[in-house]
Design a protein around this motif. Structure first.
Motif, PDB file in Angstrom:
ATOM      1  N   PRO A  33       0.836  -1.207   0.000  1.00 57.22           N
ATOM      2  CA  PRO A  33       0.000   0.000   0.000  1.00 57.22           C
ATOM      3  C   PRO A  33       0.866   1.251   0.000  1.00 57.22           C
ATOM      4  CG  PRO A  33      -0.807  -1.595   1.608  1.00 57.22           C
ATOM      5  CD  PRO A  33       0.513  -2.114   1.118  1.00 57.22           C
ATOM      6  N   GLY A  34       0.515   2.196  -0.852  1.00 52.54           N
ATOM      7  CA  GLY A  34       1.264   3.442  -0.918  1.00 52.54           C
ATOM      8  C   GLY A  34       2.426   3.423  -1.890  1.00 52.54           C
ATOM      9  N   ARG A  35       2.818   2.256  -2.345  1.00 56.15           N
ATOM     10  CA  ARG A  35       3.912   2.184  -3.315  1.00 56.15           C
ATOM     11  C   ARG A  35       3.332   2.389  -4.713  1.00 56.15           C
ATOM     12  NH1 ARG A  35       7.549  -3.108  -3.241  1.00 56.15           N
ATOM     13  NH2 ARG A  35       7.819  -2.368  -1.098  1.00 56.15           N
ATOM     14  N   ASP A  36       3.915   3.306  -5.469  1.00 51.91           N
ATOM     15  CA  ASP A  36       3.368   3.645  -6.781  1.00 51.91           C
ATOM     16  C   ASP A  36       4.499   3.955  -7.755  1.00 51.91           C
ATOM     17  OD1 ASP A  36       1.562   4.178  -8.793  1.00 51.91           O
ATOM     18  OD2 ASP A  36       1.189   6.245  -8.148  1.00 51.91           O
ATOM     19  N   VAL A  37       5.261   2.928  -8.097  1.00 48.16           N
ATOM     20  CA  VAL A  37       6.327   3.085  -9.083  1.00 48.16           C
ATOM     21  C   VAL A  37       5.694   3.023 -10.470  1.00 48.16           C
ATOM     22  CG1 VAL A  37       8.548   2.207  -9.893  1.00 48.16           C
ATOM     23  CG2 VAL A  37       7.882   1.900  -7.489  1.00 48.16           C
ATOM     24  N   SER A  38       6.044   3.948 -11.332  1.00 44.46           N
ATOM     25  CA  SER A  38       5.415   4.014 -12.642  1.00 44.46           C
ATOM     26  C   SER A  38       5.746   2.777 -13.475  1.00 44.46           C
ATOM     27  CB  SER A  38       5.863   5.266 -13.397  1.00 44.46           C
ATOM     28  OG  SER A  38       7.217   5.148 -13.807  1.00 44.46           O
ATOM     29  N   ARG A  39       4.858   2.477 -14.409  1.00 43.24           N
ATOM     30  CA  ARG A  39       5.076   1.339 -15.304  1.00 43.24           C
ATOM     31  C   ARG A  39       6.386   1.495 -16.063  1.00 43.24           C
ATOM     32  NH1 ARG A  39       1.971  -2.491 -18.126  1.00 43.24           N
ATOM     33  NH2 ARG A  39       2.762  -2.972 -20.213  1.00 43.24           N
ATOM     34  N   GLU A  40       6.633   2.703 -16.555  1.00 46.00           N
ATOM     35  CA  GLU A  40       7.864   2.940 -17.310  1.00 46.00           C
ATOM     36  C   GLU A  40       9.097   2.689 -16.449  1.00 46.00           C
ATOM     37  OE1 GLU A  40      10.107   6.511 -19.833  1.00 46.00           O
ATOM     38  OE2 GLU A  40       8.181   6.881 -18.831  1.00 46.00           O
ATOM     39  N   ALA A  41       9.062   3.140 -15.200  1.00 47.23           N
ATOM     40  CA  ALA A  41      10.206   2.948 -14.316  1.00 47.23           C
ATOM     41  C   ALA A  41      10.425   1.474 -13.993  1.00 47.23           C
ATOM     42  CB  ALA A  41      10.018   3.755 -13.031  1.00 47.23           C
ATOM     43  N   VAL A  42       9.328   0.751 -13.772  1.00 43.05           N
ATOM     44  CA  VAL A  42       9.447  -0.668 -13.445  1.00 43.05           C
ATOM     45  C   VAL A  42      10.061  -1.437 -14.604  1.00 43.05           C
ATOM     46  CG1 VAL A  42       8.159  -2.790 -12.971  1.00 43.05           C
ATOM     47  CG2 VAL A  42       7.564  -0.680 -11.767  1.00 43.05           C
ATOM     48  N   LEU A  43       9.524  -1.235 -15.806  1.00 44.84           N
ATOM     49  CA  LEU A  43       9.929  -2.057 -16.942  1.00 44.84           C
ATOM     50  C   LEU A  43      11.225  -1.601 -17.589  1.00 44.84           C
ATOM     51  CD1 LEU A  43       6.440  -2.664 -18.576  1.00 44.84           C
ATOM     52  CD2 LEU A  43       7.730  -4.171 -17.061  1.00 44.84           C
ATOM     53  N   SER A  44      11.673  -0.386 -17.280  1.00 44.97           N
ATOM     54  CA  SER A  44      12.975   0.051 -17.787  1.00 44.97           C
ATOM     55  C   SER A  44      14.118  -0.422 -16.903  1.00 44.97           C
ATOM     56  CB  SER A  44      13.007   1.580 -17.907  1.00 44.97           C
ATOM     57  OG  SER A  44      12.879   2.193 -16.624  1.00 44.97           O
ATOM     58  N   ASP A  45      13.801  -0.944 -15.737  1.00 45.87           N
ATOM     59  CA  ASP A  45      14.816  -1.480 -14.830  1.00 45.87           C
ATOM     60  C   ASP A  45      15.143  -2.913 -15.267  1.00 45.87           C
ATOM     61  OD1 ASP A  45      16.316  -2.568 -12.747  1.00 45.87           O
ATOM     62  OD2 ASP A  45      15.173  -1.501 -11.201  1.00 45.87           O
ATOM     63  N   PRO A  46      16.372  -3.191 -15.683  1.00 45.01           N
ATOM     64  CA  PRO A  46      16.717  -4.543 -16.151  1.00 45.01           C
ATOM     65  C   PRO A  46      16.431  -5.634 -15.134  1.00 45.01           C
ATOM     66  CG  PRO A  46      18.473  -2.980 -16.662  1.00 45.01           C
ATOM     67  CD  PRO A  46      17.512  -2.271 -15.754  1.00 45.01           C
ATOM     68  N   ARG A  47      16.463  -5.276 -13.851  1.00 48.68           N
ATOM     69  CA  ARG A  47      16.211  -6.277 -12.811  1.00 48.68           C
ATOM     70  C   ARG A  47      14.761  -6.759 -12.832  1.00 48.68           C
ATOM     71  NH1 ARG A  47      18.116  -2.906  -7.703  1.00 48.68           N
ATOM     72  NH2 ARG A  47      16.820  -1.411  -8.868  1.00 48.68           N
ATOM     73  N   ASN A  48      13.874  -5.970 -13.414  1.00 54.26           N
ATOM     74  CA  ASN A  48      12.478  -6.373 -13.572  1.00 54.26           C
ATOM     75  C   ASN A  48      12.186  -6.857 -14.985  1.00 54.26           C
ATOM     76  OD1 ASN A  48      11.936  -5.414 -10.904  1.00 54.26           O
ATOM     77  ND2 ASN A  48      11.724  -3.337 -11.716  1.00 54.26           N
ATOM     78  N   ALA A  49      12.767  -6.157 -15.960  1.00 56.06           N
ATOM     79  CA  ALA A  49      12.448  -6.437 -17.367  1.00 56.06           C
ATOM     80  C   ALA A  49      12.809  -7.851 -17.784  1.00 56.06           C
ATOM     81  CB  ALA A  49      13.153  -5.423 -18.263  1.00 56.06           C
ATOM     82  N   HIS A  50      13.884  -8.420 -17.181  1.00 55.35           N
ATOM     83  CA  HIS A  50      14.296  -9.742 -17.654  1.00 55.35           C
ATOM     84  C   HIS A  50      13.312 -10.851 -17.276  1.00 55.35           C
ATOM     85  CE1 HIS A  50      17.065 -10.193 -13.824  1.00 55.35           C
ATOM     86  NE2 HIS A  50      15.789 -10.158 -13.532  1.00 55.35           N
ATOM     87  N   TYR A  51      12.312 -10.541 -16.463  1.00 47.71           N
ATOM     88  CA  TYR A  51      11.295 -11.549 -16.155  1.00 47.71           C
ATOM     89  C   TYR A  51      10.293 -11.726 -17.292  1.00 47.71           C
ATOM     90  CZ  TYR A  51      12.943 -11.716 -11.339  1.00 47.71           C
ATOM     91  OH  TYR A  51      13.712 -11.893 -10.221  1.00 47.71           O
ATOM     92  N   VAL A  52      10.259 -10.763 -18.226  1.00 48.71           N
ATOM     93  CA  VAL A  52       9.282 -10.835 -19.317  1.00 48.71           C
ATOM     94  C   VAL A  52       9.880 -10.597 -20.701  1.00 48.71           C
ATOM     95  CG1 VAL A  52       7.213 -10.308 -17.981  1.00 48.71           C
ATOM     96  CG2 VAL A  52       8.646  -8.436 -18.782  1.00 48.71           C
ATOM     97  N   ASP A  53      11.006  -9.914 -20.792  1.00 49.46           N
ATOM     98  CA  ASP A  53      11.576  -9.637 -22.114  1.00 49.46           C
ATOM     99  C   ASP A  53      11.906 -10.936 -22.831  1.00 49.46           C
ATOM    100  OD1 ASP A  53      11.350  -6.960 -21.726  1.00 49.46           O
ATOM    101  OD2 ASP A  53      13.482  -6.563 -21.397  1.00 49.46           O
TER     102      ASP A  53
END
Length: 307
Positions: free
Chosen positions: A162-182
């Motif tokens: 609750p209260g965490r609101d990282v933008s979609r662009e920020a999440v998916l531009s981070d390689p640590r997150n992107a490699h789960y779906v790229d």
């Protein structure tokens, strides 16, 4: 389990080319159970059982086209999903009959609007899917065109608190997150998608969650990395569908399918105060190499007890 199934499909005469294309898909591109995750190839074919010289009931000629075949190691959920996506000329006349060799009855699907619905037998789904789950939820394998939905779930997973609101662009531009779906799906990757159907969606299947496994290399590890040979689990449920048991359903079906494919261990990462931690513990995950002071835990479950 033998993974053998008998199937029949009844269609209007004008849909014969669509069945022939479906048969070609079964011969060349259908998902295969019992092999490495993501495997496709020959699982069987469909042959016509009706024809212009065939008579039913004495002088009666057939008023439809019926095709049948025995499939081996076919992903039956994938087959149903494929039949649902075929551009039928007369979908209202399509009937799909499937019987696993281990069962003594056929399951029957027909179209209800755009959705292919199982209409018979009633009350037998526990025999087919012993993991339970809400009655309006069914599952299928995750496909390449599910990548965008998986990205949505990665964003939701990052913003679980609750209260965490990282933008979609920020999440998916981070390689640590992107490699789960790229590049989904890569070699060996495996996923299960949960879909909800009902009058609210016009009987159109709506993706509401997914659980998937990815193999990540040591030079590009995930948050729950243990070994390049151990796939990491990701899971997400849309906000409106949480708390209904869909996560449990997804994990059980994914891990069972992974075990059938020969996967021995699965890892994941979860923050210590994430309520999902209790779900993972219930489903057999245990903390791996705990480290004091870290916000996240790496957990592992062993799928093959004899390994």
């Amino acid at each position: 389990m033998s993974h053998v199934a008998n199937i029949m499909i009844s269609v209007e005469f004008t849909d014969r080319p669509a069945v022939e294309a479906l048969s070609q898909w079964l011969r060349t591109s259908a998902p295969r159970r019992g092999y490495e995750p993501g495997a496709v190839g020959w699982v069987g074919s469909l042959n016509e059982t009706t024809g212009s010289d065939t008579r039913w009931g004495g002088g009666k000629y057939p008023e439809c086209e019926v095709f049948a075949g025995a499939l081996n190691h076919a992903d039956l959920a994938g087959l149903v999903a494929r039949v649902e996506r075929v551009p039928w000329v007369h979908p209202e006349s399509v009937q799909l009959f499937v019987m696993d060799q281990e069962q003594s009855y056929f399951r029957v699907w027909m179209f209800h609007g755009p959705r292919l619905r199982q209409i018979a037998p009633e009350g037998r789904e526990d025999d087919i899917y012993p993991d339970g789950g809400p009655s309006d939820i069914h599952t299928r394998f995750a496909l390449a065109d599910d990548a965008e939905f998986l990205r949505d779930l990665v964003v939701a997973a990052v913003n679980w608190a609750p209260g965490r609101d990282v933008s979609r662009e920020a999440v998916l531009s981070d390689p640590r997150n992107a490699h789960y779906v790229d590049g989904w799906p890569g070699r060996g990757d495996l996923g299960i998608v949960a879909l909800s159907t009902g009058e609210a969606t016009g009987w159109q299947p709506l993706p509401v969650g997914a659980a998937w496994l990815r193999y990540l290399p040591a030079e590009d590890p995930g948050y729950g990395f243990v070994d390049p040979a151990v796939p990491e689990l990701s899971i997400g449920i849309t906000a409106a569908q949480r708390g209904r048991g869909i996560g449990t359903l997804l994990i059980r079906r994914l891990l069972r399918t992974a075990a059938e494919a020969g996967v021995e261990r699965v890892s994941l990462s979860v923050e210590r105060d994430n309520p999902a931690l209790r779900l993972y513990e219930r489903e057999g995950f245990r903390v791996h190499d705990p480290r004091e002071g870290e916000d996240a835990l790496t957990m592992v479950t062993r799928l093959r007890r004899d390994s």
